[in-house]
Design a protein around this motif. Sequence first.
Motif, PDB file in Angstrom:
ATOM      1  N   MET A   1       5.062   5.773  13.905  1.00 15.48           N
ATOM      2  CA  MET A   1       6.508   5.797  14.116  1.00 15.48           C
ATOM      3  C   MET A   1       6.891   4.822  15.233  1.00 15.48           C
ATOM      4  O   MET A   1       6.190   4.727  16.239  1.00 15.48           O
ATOM      5  CB  MET A   1       6.980   7.203  14.494  1.00 15.48           C
ATOM      6  N   PRO A   2       7.988   4.112  15.047  1.00  8.63           N
ATOM      7  CA  PRO A   2       8.418   3.160  16.078  1.00  8.63           C
ATOM      8  C   PRO A   2       8.996   3.879  17.293  1.00  8.63           C
ATOM      9  O   PRO A   2       9.451   5.024  17.185  1.00  8.63           O
ATOM     10  CB  PRO A   2       9.504   2.345  15.374  1.00  8.63           C
ATOM     11  N   PRO A   3       8.997   3.219  18.430  1.00 11.02           N
ATOM     12  CA  PRO A   3       9.645   3.813  19.605  1.00 11.02           C
ATOM     13  C   PRO A   3      11.153   3.912  19.362  1.00 11.02           C
ATOM     14  O   PRO A   3      11.716   3.107  18.618  1.00 11.02           O
ATOM     15  CB  PRO A   3       9.321   2.845  20.739  1.00 11.02           C
TER      16      PRO A   3
ATOM     17  N   LEU B   1      15.713   9.569  25.659  1.00 13.66           N
ATOM     18  CA  LEU B   1      14.611   9.094  24.810  1.00 13.66           C
ATOM     19  C   LEU B   1      13.598  10.196  24.513  1.00 13.66           C
ATOM     20  O   LEU B   1      13.194  10.381  23.362  1.00 13.66           O
ATOM     21  CB  LEU B   1      13.918   7.894  25.445  1.00 13.66           C
ATOM     22  N   GLY B   2      13.179  10.920  25.523  1.00 15.92           N
ATOM     23  CA  GLY B   2      12.220  11.999  25.305  1.00 15.92           C
ATOM     24  C   GLY B   2      12.769  13.073  24.389  1.00 15.92           C
ATOM     25  O   GLY B   2      12.075  13.574  23.505  1.00 15.92           O
TER      26      GLY B   2
ATOM     27  N   THR C   1      15.934   4.337  14.570  1.00 17.51           N
ATOM     28  CA  THR C   1      15.337   4.244  15.904  1.00 17.51           C
ATOM     29  C   THR C   1      16.309   4.587  17.023  1.00 17.51           C
ATOM     30  O   THR C   1      15.946   4.477  18.187  1.00 17.51           O
ATOM     31  CB  THR C   1      14.771   2.831  16.128  1.00 17.51           C
ATOM     32  N   ARG C   2      17.510   5.002  16.691  1.00 19.50           N
ATOM     33  CA  ARG C   2      18.468   5.371  17.748  1.00 19.50           C
ATOM     34  C   ARG C   2      18.222   6.819  18.159  1.00 19.50           C
ATOM     35  O   ARG C   2      18.386   7.748  17.379  1.00 19.50           O
ATOM     36  CB  ARG C   2      19.906   5.196  17.272  1.00 19.50           C
TER      37      ARG C   2
ATOM     38  N   VAL D   1      18.899  13.229  18.247  1.00 20.38           N
ATOM     39  CA  VAL D   1      19.410  14.342  19.065  1.00 20.38           C
ATOM     40  C   VAL D   1      20.571  15.021  18.341  1.00 20.38           C
ATOM     41  O   VAL D   1      20.667  16.248  18.323  1.00 20.38           O
ATOM     42  CB  VAL D   1      19.818  13.845  20.466  1.00 20.38           C
ATOM     43  N   ASP D   2      21.435  14.222  17.717  1.00 22.45           N
ATOM     44  CA  ASP D   2      22.577  14.795  16.981  1.00 22.45           C
ATOM     45  C   ASP D   2      22.133  15.680  15.820  1.00 22.45           C
ATOM     46  O   ASP D   2      22.862  16.577  15.412  1.00 22.45           O
ATOM     47  CB  ASP D   2      23.482  13.680  16.444  1.00 22.45           C
ATOM     48  N   GLN D   3      20.952  15.443  15.284  1.00 22.27           N
ATOM     49  CA  GLN D   3      20.454  16.205  14.127  1.00 22.27           C
ATOM     50  C   GLN D   3      19.560  17.371  14.529  1.00 22.27           C
ATOM     51  O   GLN D   3      18.930  18.006  13.688  1.00 22.27           O
ATOM     52  CB  GLN D   3      19.653  15.284  13.186  1.00 22.27           C
ATOM     53  N   ARG D   4      19.499  17.700  15.803  1.00 26.43           N
ATOM     54  CA  ARG D   4      18.527  18.675  16.323  1.00 26.43           C
ATOM     55  C   ARG D   4      18.627  20.057  15.684  1.00 26.43           C
ATOM     56  O   ARG D   4      17.643  20.783  15.638  1.00 26.43           O
ATOM     57  CB  ARG D   4      18.632  18.789  17.841  1.00 26.43           C
ATOM     58  N   GLU D   5      19.768  20.436  15.174  1.00 24.73           N
ATOM     59  CA  GLU D   5      19.932  21.764  14.568  1.00 24.73           C
ATOM     60  C   GLU D   5      19.777  21.735  13.050  1.00 24.73           C
ATOM     61  O   GLU D   5      19.891  22.775  12.398  1.00 24.73           O
ATOM     62  CB  GLU D   5      21.323  22.324  14.912  1.00 24.73           C
TER      63      GLU D   5
END
Length: 128
Positions: A43-45, A53-54, A93-94, A99-103
Amino acid sequence: MQISTDCWRADHQADAASTAEWLAAKRAEEQTAAADWATQFDMPPLEGPEKILGWGERTRHQLVTRAYAALVTEGTWDEADWDQLEEQVRLLTRAGWWVDQREAEGTDLPELLEAADDRDRPTENPFR
């Protein structure tokens, strides 16, 4: 029996410190798992503000793992179907998108990837 304010405050602060330590240890464990997974699956950074980022890396790992379980392990997808989806994952890669899809549910990942826009896919897969 009622405890004094000072005693309550001391107990509460000890609990808060213990919770913070536990949370820090859990996040470190999740971050290690996400980094190992990203290396294993090429997977790309992620890109974005340093402070998320983390979080984005942990979220990507967790969502993609849930998706694999739901679609392949428990679902009807075969490895060829999954390989195509995994290529789409590599293009996003954004960190903020993840984070927006965390749920999100794992079964929603194909639809979410389809709905992502060019801002979430800055290039045509620079990592591979």
